[in-house]
Design an enzyme around this catalytic site. Structure first.
Site, PDB file in Angstrom:
ATOM      1  N   HIS A 228      -2.501  42.987  75.057  1.00 12.11           N
ATOM      2  CA  HIS A 228      -2.585  44.389  74.604  1.00 12.11           C
ATOM      3  C   HIS A 228      -2.428  45.285  75.835  1.00 12.11           C
ATOM      4  CE1 HIS A 228      -3.619  47.696  72.077  1.00 12.11           C
ATOM      5  NE2 HIS A 228      -4.879  47.425  71.780  1.00 12.11           N
ATOM      6  N   HIS A 270       6.761  42.822  70.598  1.00 15.40           N
ATOM      7  CA  HIS A 270       5.790  43.690  69.924  1.00 15.40           C
ATOM      8  C   HIS A 270       5.614  43.245  68.486  1.00 15.40           C
ATOM      9  CE1 HIS A 270       3.773  47.292  68.459  1.00 15.40           C
ATOM     10  NE2 HIS A 270       3.435  47.473  69.718  1.00 15.40           N
ATOM     11  N   ASP A 330       4.690  48.803  78.033  1.00 12.95           N
ATOM     12  CA  ASP A 330       4.088  48.403  79.308  1.00 12.95           C
ATOM     13  C   ASP A 330       5.109  47.946  80.345  1.00 12.95           C
ATOM     14  OD1 ASP A 330       1.372  48.781  78.565  1.00 12.95           O
ATOM     15  OD2 ASP A 330       1.503  46.996  77.312  1.00 12.95           O
TER      16      ASP A 330
HETATM   17  N1  CMC Z   1       7.867  36.083  76.077  1.00 12.86           N
HETATM   18  C1  CMC Z   1       8.346  34.937  75.513  1.00 12.86           C
HETATM   19  N2  CMC Z   1       8.250  34.647  74.208  1.00 12.86           N
HETATM   20  C2  CMC Z   1       7.630  35.559  73.425  1.00 12.86           C
HETATM   21  C3  CMC Z   1       7.109  36.761  73.944  1.00 12.86           C
HETATM   22  C4  CMC Z   1       7.254  37.007  75.315  1.00 12.86           C
HETATM   23  N3  CMC Z   1       6.765  38.137  75.849  1.00 12.86           N
HETATM   24  N4  CMC Z   1       6.542  37.468  72.929  1.00 12.86           N
HETATM   25  C5  CMC Z   1       6.696  36.729  71.825  1.00 12.86           C
HETATM   26  N5  CMC Z   1       7.366  35.577  72.115  1.00 12.86           N
HETATM   27  C6  CMC Z   1       7.785  34.538  71.159  1.00 12.86           C
HETATM   28  C7  CMC Z   1       6.615  33.678  70.730  1.00 12.86           C
HETATM   29  O1  CMC Z   1       6.464  32.566  71.560  1.00 12.86           O
HETATM   30  C8  CMC Z   1       7.024  33.315  69.331  1.00 12.86           C
HETATM   31  O2  CMC Z   1       8.007  32.305  69.422  1.00 12.86           O
HETATM   32  P1  CMC Z   1       8.147  31.180  68.255  1.00 12.86           P
HETATM   33  O3  CMC Z   1       8.582  31.911  67.031  1.00 12.86           O
HETATM   34  O4  CMC Z   1       9.146  30.221  68.777  1.00 12.86           O
HETATM   35  O5  CMC Z   1       6.778  30.573  68.109  1.00 12.86           O
HETATM   36  C9  CMC Z   1       7.721  34.574  68.807  1.00 12.86           C
HETATM   37  O6  CMC Z   1       8.237  35.214  69.989  1.00 12.86           O
HETATM   38  C10 CMC Z   1       6.802  35.534  68.063  1.00 12.86           C
HETATM   39  O7  CMC Z   1       5.705  35.832  68.910  1.00 12.86           O
HETATM   40  P2  CMC Z   1       4.230  36.057  68.402  1.00 12.86           P
HETATM   41  O8  CMC Z   1       3.275  35.733  69.502  1.00 12.86           O
HETATM   42  O9  CMC Z   1       4.042  35.363  67.096  1.00 12.86           O
HETATM   43  O10 CMC Z   1       4.256  37.624  68.125  1.00 12.86           O
HETATM   44  P3  CMC Z   1       3.002  38.571  67.946  1.00 12.86           P
HETATM   45  O11 CMC Z   1       3.449  39.699  67.112  1.00 12.86           O
HETATM   46  O12 CMC Z   1       1.826  37.782  67.488  1.00 12.86           O
HETATM   47  O13 CMC Z   1       2.674  39.057  69.448  1.00 12.86           O
HETATM   48  C11 CMC Z   1       2.774  40.286  71.465  1.00 12.86           C
HETATM   49  C12 CMC Z   1       3.100  40.262  69.967  1.00 12.86           C
HETATM   50  C13 CMC Z   1       3.008  41.680  72.007  1.00 12.86           C
HETATM   51  C14 CMC Z   1       1.294  39.910  71.687  1.00 12.86           C
HETATM   52  C15 CMC Z   1       3.674  39.259  72.197  1.00 12.86           C
HETATM   53  O14 CMC Z   1       5.024  39.634  72.051  1.00 12.86           O
HETATM   54  C16 CMC Z   1       3.323  39.081  73.660  1.00 12.86           C
HETATM   55  O15 CMC Z   1       2.442  38.267  74.006  1.00 12.86           O
HETATM   56  N6  CMC Z   1       3.979  39.864  74.587  1.00 12.86           N
HETATM   57  C17 CMC Z   1       3.633  39.828  75.988  1.00 12.86           C
HETATM   58  C18 CMC Z   1       2.415  40.696  76.257  1.00 12.86           C
HETATM   59  C19 CMC Z   1       2.705  42.170  76.138  1.00 12.86           C
HETATM   60  O16 CMC Z   1       3.673  42.673  76.671  1.00 12.86           O
HETATM   61  N7  CMC Z   1       1.816  42.913  75.452  1.00 12.86           N
HETATM   62  C20 CMC Z   1       1.904  44.359  75.270  1.00 12.86           C
HETATM   63  C21 CMC Z   1       2.189  44.738  73.857  1.00 12.86           C
HETATM   64  S1  CMC Z   1       2.679  46.444  73.629  1.00 12.86           S
HETATM   65  C22 CMC Z   1       1.365  47.407  74.172  1.00 12.86           C
HETATM   66  C23 CMC Z   1       0.046  47.124  73.585  1.00 12.86           C
HETATM   67  O17 CMC Z   1      -0.108  46.604  72.476  1.00 12.86           O
HETATM   68  O18 CMC Z   1      -0.923  47.453  74.229  1.00 12.86           O
END
Ligand code: CMC
Length: 395
Positions: A228, A270, A330
């Site tokens: 987050h 996201h 971010d």
């Molecule tokens: N790098 C590599 N792979 C990723 C990433 C990433 N940053 N984000 C998602 N994926 C992949 C994930 O492994 C999954 O792959 P598969 O379908 O093969 O299992 C797929 O994409 C879907 O990901 P998810 O984790 O199910 O998606 P989510 O909606 O639960 O998570 C997220 C969203 C933002 C937590 C995630 O994209 C992430 O961890 N990003 C990196 C951290 C980040 O930048 N966070 C800030 C978010 S925006 C500001 C805020 O919220 O504060």
């Protein structure tokens, strides 16, 4: 699986009605009270956005002047709070300090019945919006062993924060207008984002009728995580690692794709935006402009160039394209903060400062809602069948 819907991560569950912020993740749309984020970023000020989010309408001139004055009257912290700070280790993360200090304010402002009085809810919002920059700056000053600087109320909101962060008793300090403008923009872009993890936390904690300062402190704790708000700090650490590895961007992209590696590209992806994050577009442009104004030899250019290269490589890669993974808010914000002289561990603190108005607006909306009731998710039980207690000597 019985009567309940199983929705881990609340991907498809609307937990409330809300009229504050609208997101369309497919089209990359973000609106506060119906106003596009692009217009607010260009034309508005952070305090005007605070008024809009909390009250629902843009203020007229008099309303804005009055609001500005009211916020100004609440910028001080109770003098006793200084002793609260001194209870923390000097090397405490400022987010840890902030969780504690905001929670502690519940001891100063606690009247159970007040939450049902709209006037008192408004005063709570004013107090929080006004005090957060002071709380944030004091966490920084304390960590550095420097004297706390009291707010200077002749300054505007963002200048006052920079003044409390950086001014020294021995010399005159005037915040750089370039940095004030950049900070205002970052605060506006981070001010609200509907039912994200920290806002949902504030709602859930507050839904029991808990003290709003305590509920906000729960929200700050939620924001701190790297998935987050903590991502802005993690992005810079990642970019610095890439630079230190002789810019082996491809290696980091490969690691992010490797399912046996926990590493993810920080600042990418996201839950809602599946096309682009409109905040990231604005922030990238601002970051570039700021670096241009600092001149070609600025020390942050290398990080920016690396970020851009990483973005280009990832966006051309099938893994990221297939999963709709784009830079989020971010990804570039940290470079702006670094260029302003803000230390890494203060990045998420500034996010919290901005999001405070969103949290308290959602809390206010929830309490005023006719459907308001305590939040209480259910579960699908996967544990043991009923069984008889076994005496300890027989286990
Ligand atoms: N790098 C590599 N792979 C990723 C990433 C990433 N940053 N984000 C998602 N994926 C992949 C994930 O492994 C999954 O792959 P598969 O379908 O093969 O299992 C797929 O994409 C879907 O990901 P998810 O984790 O199910 O998606 P989510 O909606 O639960 O998570 C997220 C969203 C933002 C937590 C995630 O994209 C992430 O961890 N990003 C990196 C951290 C980040 O930048 N966070 C800030 C978010 S925006 C500001 C805020 O919220 O504060």
């Amino acid at each position: 699986l019985g009567y309940f819907t199983y929705d881990p991560g609340f991907v498809a569950t609307a937990s409330c009605h809300s009229a504050i912020t609208y997101l369309d993740g497919d089209k990359g749309v973000l609106e506060y009270r119906g106003y596009p984020i692009e217009q607010l970023a260009e034309k508005s000020s952070f305090l005007e956005v605070c008024y809009l989010l909390f009250h629902g309408e843009l203020p007229n001139e008099k309303e804005l002047t009055d609001f500005d004055q009211i916020i100004t009257t609440h910028t001080m912290l109770n003098e006793q709070m200084k002793r609260f700070y001194s209870g923390f280790r000097r090397d405490a993360h400022p987010m840890a300090t902030m969780v504690g200090v905001v929670g502690a304010l519940s001891a100063f402002y606690h009247h159970d019945e007040d939450i049902h009085d709209p006037k008192h809810r408004m005063i709570t919002a004013h107090r929080l919006i006004a005090k957060m920059p002071t709380i944030a700056a004091w966490s920084y000053r304390y960590a550095n062993g420097q004297p706390m600087v009291y707010p200077k109320n002749s300054l505007d909101y963002s200048s006052n924060f920079l003044y409390m962060m950086f001014s020294m008793p021995t010399e005159e300090y005037t915040p750089d207008p370039l940095f004030v403008k950049a900070l205002e923009l970052l605060l506006i872009l981070h001010a609200d984002h509907e039912q994200n993890a920290s806002t949902s936390t504030v709602r859930l904690a507050g839904s029991s009728g808990a003290n709003p300062f305590a509920a906000l402190s729960a929200g700050i704790a939620s924001l701190w995580g790297p998935a987050h708000g903590g991502a802005n700090e993690a992005v810079i650490r990642m970019l610095q690692d890439i630079v230190d590895s002789d810019n082996d961007v491809a290696h980091y992209v490969a690691r992010a794709k490797d399912k046996d590696d926990r590493f993810r590209l920080m600042g990418f992806g996201h839950r809602v935006y599946k096309n682009f994050d409109p905040r990231a577009v604005i922030i990238r442009k601002t970051c570039l402009e700021l670096l241009e104004q600092l001149g070609p030899d600025n020390q942050y250019q290398e990080l920016f160039d690396t970020a851009k290269e990483l973005e280009e490589i990832a966006l051309a890669d099938e893994y990221f394209v297939k999963r709709n993974l784009y830079p989020n808010v971010d990804f570039y914000s940290g470079i702006i903060l670094l260029a302003m002289g803000i230390p890494l561990n203060m990045f998420t603190v500034i996010f919290a400062m901005a999001r405070t108005v969103g949290w308290i607006s959602h809390w206010n909306e929830m309490i005023a809602d006719d459907d308001f009731r305590i939040g209480r998710p259910r579960q699908l039980y996967l544990g043991s069948e009923p069984r008889d207690y076994v005496e300890i000597e027989n286990r």
